[in-house]
Design an enzyme around this catalytic site. Structure first.
Site, PDB file in Angstrom:
ATOM      1  N   THR A  81       0.866  -1.179   0.000  1.00 38.93           N
ATOM      2  CA  THR A  81       0.000   0.000   0.000  1.00 38.93           C
ATOM      3  C   THR A  81       0.897   1.220   0.000  1.00 38.93           C
ATOM      4  O   THR A  81       1.597   1.496   0.984  1.00 38.93           O
ATOM      5  CB  THR A  81      -0.919   0.015   1.233  1.00 38.93           C
ATOM      6  OG1 THR A  81      -1.788  -1.118   1.180  1.00 38.93           O
ATOM      7  CG2 THR A  81      -1.770   1.277   1.265  1.00 38.93           C
ATOM      8  N   LYS A  98      -7.767   1.595  -2.464  1.00 36.47           N
ATOM      9  CA  LYS A  98      -7.364   1.180  -1.128  1.00 36.47           C
ATOM     10  C   LYS A  98      -7.418   2.337  -0.131  1.00 36.47           C
ATOM     11  O   LYS A  98      -7.964   2.198   0.974  1.00 36.47           O
ATOM     12  CB  LYS A  98      -5.939   0.599  -1.175  1.00 36.47           C
ATOM     13  CG  LYS A  98      -5.325   0.247   0.183  1.00 36.47           C
ATOM     14  CD  LYS A  98      -6.052  -0.877   0.878  1.00 36.47           C
ATOM     15  CE  LYS A  98      -5.496  -1.172   2.267  1.00 36.47           C
ATOM     16  NZ  LYS A  98      -4.156  -1.798   2.234  1.00 36.47           N
ATOM     17  N   LYS A 129      -0.714   4.983   8.554  1.00 37.23           N
ATOM     18  CA  LYS A 129      -0.019   5.125   7.267  1.00 37.23           C
ATOM     19  C   LYS A 129      -1.020   5.324   6.132  1.00 37.23           C
ATOM     20  O   LYS A 129      -0.885   6.235   5.299  1.00 37.23           O
ATOM     21  CB  LYS A 129       0.824   3.883   6.996  1.00 37.23           C
ATOM     22  CG  LYS A 129       1.377   3.796   5.581  1.00 37.23           C
ATOM     23  CD  LYS A 129       1.869   2.394   5.266  1.00 37.23           C
ATOM     24  CE  LYS A 129       2.122   2.220   3.779  1.00 37.23           C
ATOM     25  NZ  LYS A 129       2.478   0.826   3.427  1.00 37.23           N
TER      26      LYS A 129
END
Length: 319
Positions: A99, A174, A249
């Site tokens: 990611t 995502k 994150k």
């Protein structure tokens, strides 16, 4: 079990990558793995992954190269400076399951194309439990032909794979999905803390909200309080699960994209701030649902302060 054996180089064999690689081995594929952390590599070898001395050595004989790395800078460095693209045979398919920032992902696609390879960004949702069970959801970006070639491997490691569009589209999906999840978890946690202050039991709130308009994944699958959902991390002292630093994150990536796009998203930006603070402190090794503890602690402190102030004021008025 798939009918065709593919040789896969799997780079990054940590909490997510290790189980994913193991599932490919179980399905009959040949997997050569590499990780800078010896314990992670050793665990993967025990599950049937072949040890490679370097990432480049694994890529040199692979049909497909899968990477699962912490950040975009690691992917770009591995592709370029560390020679992963140069080591692979022409036309190798590169699938990045990390990611990372959308811009970094698009740069990785461009680098792969320039080196004569095909590529896909395919970040995942489902956490360690999903990686181990082979029930991950993949969000993929890249050419349709690349997605079609990767799909049989993704099907081994997950239960669903969605082609979201061109280069970087998987990463975009995502961070949007996890922004929804982060905001939802904060809202659910705040609701439980409010319910506690009003004398409503956790179970009562869960029984109502899970069957009403408050129903969401953060409530019914990853419930932030112990009891209502026995399998949630809250019943394991908030052991991840999906660790709070990873949520921080992802929300940080979403916040960067929001600012770059000029999007008015107060909740998304605020969620990024709250999780960044939580992950840097008590939540460093907790599941992201553990933020309920931070909300409860801050609420108690606020209540105590307000109560003290009221008492002082009343005494002053009485005097």
């Amino acid at each position: 079990m798939t009918t065709t054996t593919t040789t896969v180089a799997f780079i990054g064999l940590g909490h997510m990558g290790g189980p994913m690689a193991a599932n490919l081995v179980k399905a009959g594929h040949r997997v050569l793995g590499h990780d800078l952390v010896e314990t992670s590599l050793a665990a993967a070898v025990e599950s049937g992954v072949e040890r490679a001395k370097s990432a480049a050595e694994a890529a040199a004989v692979a049909d497909v190269v899968i990477t699962m790395l912490p950040a975009g800078r690691h992917v770009l460095s591995l592709y370029g400076q560390e020679g992963l693209l140069a080591a692979a045979r022409p036309g190798t398919l590169f699938v990045d399951c990390s990611t990372i920032d959308v811009a970094d992902s698009r740069a990785a696609h461009a680098a792969a194309a320039a080196a004569g390879h095909r590529s896909l960004d395919a970040p995942v949702s489902g956490g360690v439990v999903g990686a181990e069970a082979g029930t991950l959801t993949f969000m993929a970006g890249g050419e349709e032909a690349a997605f079609a070639e990767a799909e049989p491997l993704l099907a081994v490691m997950g239960k669903k794979a969605v082609h979201c569009g061109g280069a970087g589209a998987g990463q975009a999906a995502k961070i949007c999905n996890n922004m929804i999840l982060g905001v939802s978890m904060i809202a659910v946690s705040e609701a439980f803390v409010l319910a506690e202050s009003l004398g409503l039991s956790d179970q009562a709130l869960y029984d109502v909200a899970s069957a009403a308009s408050g129903q969401c994944w953060a409530l019914t699958v990853n419930c932030p309080v112990p009891g209502p959902v026995p399998t949630s991390p809250a019943n394991r002292d908030y052991r991840p699960g999906f660790a709070a630093p990873l949520m921080a994150k992802d929300l940080g990536l979403a916040a960067n994209a929001l600012r770059a796009g000029g999007i008015d998203a107060e909740l998304g930006l605020r969620a990024a701030e709250l999780y960044a603070r939580f992950a840097e402190g008590a939540g460093a090794e907790q599941d992201f649902s553990g933020i309920v503890r931070a909300i409860r602690a801050a609420s108690t402190a606020t209540t105590d302060t307000a109560s003290t102030a009221t008492t002082v004021t009343e005494k002053g008025t009485t005097a």
